[in-house]
Write a protein that holds these residues in place. Structure first.
Motif, PDB file in Angstrom:
ATOM      1  N   GLU A 220       1.549 -11.139   1.948  1.00  0.00           N
ATOM      2  CA  GLU A 220       1.893 -10.354   3.129  1.00  0.00           C
ATOM      3  C   GLU A 220       2.983  -9.317   2.861  1.00  0.00           C
ATOM      4  O   GLU A 220       3.286  -8.507   3.730  1.00  0.00           O
ATOM      5  N   GLN A 221       3.585  -9.351   1.682  1.00  0.00           N
ATOM      6  CA  GLN A 221       4.663  -8.413   1.356  1.00  0.00           C
ATOM      7  C   GLN A 221       4.088  -7.141   0.712  1.00  0.00           C
ATOM      8  O   GLN A 221       4.409  -6.795  -0.420  1.00  0.00           O
ATOM      9  N   SER A 222       3.245  -6.448   1.463  1.00  0.00           N
ATOM     10  CA  SER A 222       2.541  -5.282   0.909  1.00  0.00           C
ATOM     11  C   SER A 222       3.490  -4.168   0.505  1.00  0.00           C
ATOM     12  O   SER A 222       3.348  -3.567  -0.566  1.00  0.00           O
ATOM     13  N   LEU A 223       4.458  -3.869   1.357  1.00  0.00           N
ATOM     14  CA  LEU A 223       5.385  -2.781   1.056  1.00  0.00           C
ATOM     15  C   LEU A 223       6.174  -3.068  -0.210  1.00  0.00           C
ATOM     16  O   LEU A 223       6.345  -2.186  -1.054  1.00  0.00           O
ATOM     17  N   GLN A 224       6.632  -4.303  -0.375  1.00  0.00           N
ATOM     18  CA  GLN A 224       7.378  -4.670  -1.571  1.00  0.00           C
ATOM     19  C   GLN A 224       6.499  -4.563  -2.806  1.00  0.00           C
ATOM     20  O   GLN A 224       6.943  -4.111  -3.874  1.00  0.00           O
ATOM     21  N   GLN A 225       5.249  -4.961  -2.683  1.00  0.00           N
ATOM     22  CA  GLN A 225       4.313  -4.865  -3.807  1.00  0.00           C
ATOM     23  C   GLN A 225       4.128  -3.414  -4.233  1.00  0.00           C
ATOM     24  O   GLN A 225       4.135  -3.092  -5.437  1.00  0.00           O
ATOM     25  N   LEU A 226       3.985  -2.515  -3.268  1.00  0.00           N
ATOM     26  CA  LEU A 226       3.780  -1.105  -3.582  1.00  0.00           C
ATOM     27  C   LEU A 226       5.056  -0.470  -4.143  1.00  0.00           C
ATOM     28  O   LEU A 226       4.994   0.373  -5.046  1.00  0.00           O
ATOM     29  N   LYS A 227       6.207  -0.885  -3.633  1.00  0.00           N
ATOM     30  CA  LYS A 227       7.481  -0.389  -4.176  1.00  0.00           C
ATOM     31  C   LYS A 227       7.618  -0.765  -5.643  1.00  0.00           C
ATOM     32  O   LYS A 227       8.042   0.047  -6.472  1.00  0.00           O
TER      33      LYS A 227
END
Length: 320
Positions: A220-227
């Motif tokens: 669920e941590q999509s933004l962190q994954q993309l960062k």
């Protein structure tokens, strides 16, 4: 010739398509791509090579034609392919709509950046942001924005759009999307047609240029994954802050994002110039004689690089 609606998306090379109203003839050369609204073929006619799109949904084809017609009325750079002809193909199964566009010759975006280097990512995105700004001001969102729908033409590299099948009026639901470039898939926004939807997709295009094989969402941590994906690629790090803002939907329009990308490029150029080696003092003249040649070539390389970057920034100014 006998056609069926299912065969409309499976025309064989050598097939001749004749328009019901304009009577123009188009000989199919090969399939260029297929989508939800139809198939696009490379075809030949009296005028030369063209791209012909034939579909089974008259409403969808009419919508795309209207978008292409609207593009021709937008001031500034040409946005999509030029519209050349609109007609119908009469078959024993019914009438199939088709339209003919300018055939754009060039390289796919990811192929181009892989050959030329990641430094071209920012340059081409500035061009794309200028086009998106004009599109948004005209009341449309691109929708299905991805590398497959983009091509780099030359000789001066210029990004152009290939397929406008996903274009949607602002405020409506996006009608076509590809998961990797869709903020809904990443849980970072809705599928409402608005400028921020396209700007999210543009950031994902930049990531895709550095990760050609793409990757799936993890947890669920999509933004962190993309960062993290951005941080791991040196070619993307200069644009990190801009890209994160784009992922978060913090840009109200493409022009704001374009200015920030240009600022990032200018900072990168300035940092590159400051890293140039200074001339040694006179007391080191004897040592200088031994190192003149390599230093000389390094300086020439840096100067040429700076001139190229300055020219690119000049082109940016012409596109604003």
């Amino acid at each position: 010739m006998n056609y069926s609606k299912t065969q409309a998306c499976n025309l064989n090379p050598g097939t001749t398509v004749i328009g019901k109203w304009h009577k123009k003839k188009y000989q199919i050369v090969k399939l260029l791509g297929s989508g939800a609204t139809g198939s696009v073929y490379l075809a030949r006619c009296v005028e030369g090579e063209v791209a012909l799109k034939i579909g089974v949904d008259s409403m969808a084809i009419t919508s795309e034609v209207n978008v292409l017609k609207h593009f021709s009325k937008v001031q500034g750079q040409v946005l999509g392919p030029s519209l050349l002809d609109v007609d119908d193909l009469v078959t024993n199964q019914g009438v199939l709509p088709f339209y003919v566009m300018e055939y754009l010759k060039g390289e796919q975006l990811i192929t181009f950046t892989s050959k030329r280097g990641e430094e071209w990512i920012g340059i081409l995105m500035v061009q794309l942001l200028g086009d998106l700004d004009r599109l948004h001001r005209a009341g449309w969102a691109f929708g299905d924005l991805k590398p497959d729908n983009l091509i780099v033409v030359g000789p001066t590299p210029r990004i152009r759009w290939l397929d406008v099948g996903g274009t949607t009026l602002l405020g409506r639901s996006i009608k076509e999307y590809t998961e990797f470039f869709d903020r809904g898939y990443w849980g970072l926004g809705s599928r409402v047609a608005e400028p921020s939807y396209d700007l999210f997709s543009l950031v994902m295009i930049m990531i895709n240029c550095s990760y050609p094989k793409r990757f799936d969402k993890k947890g669920e941590q999509s933004l962190q994954q993309l960062k993290q994906a951005i941080e791991m690629k040196p070619g993307l790090k200069p644009y990190r802050d801009v890209m994160v803002k784009g992922l978060q939907g913090k840009y109200g329009d493409a022009q704001m994002m374009k200015k920030d990308v240009m600022t990032a490029i200018q900072k990168k150029s300035t940092h590159y110039q400051k890293s140039k080696p200074s001339h040694p003092p006179r007391t080191q003249r004897k040592v200088k004689k031994k190192s003149t040649k390599p230093s000389y070539w390094i300086e020439i390389f840096l100067v040429i690089s700076f001139i190229i970057l300055a020219y690119i920034l000049y082109l940016f100014g012409q596109l604003m």
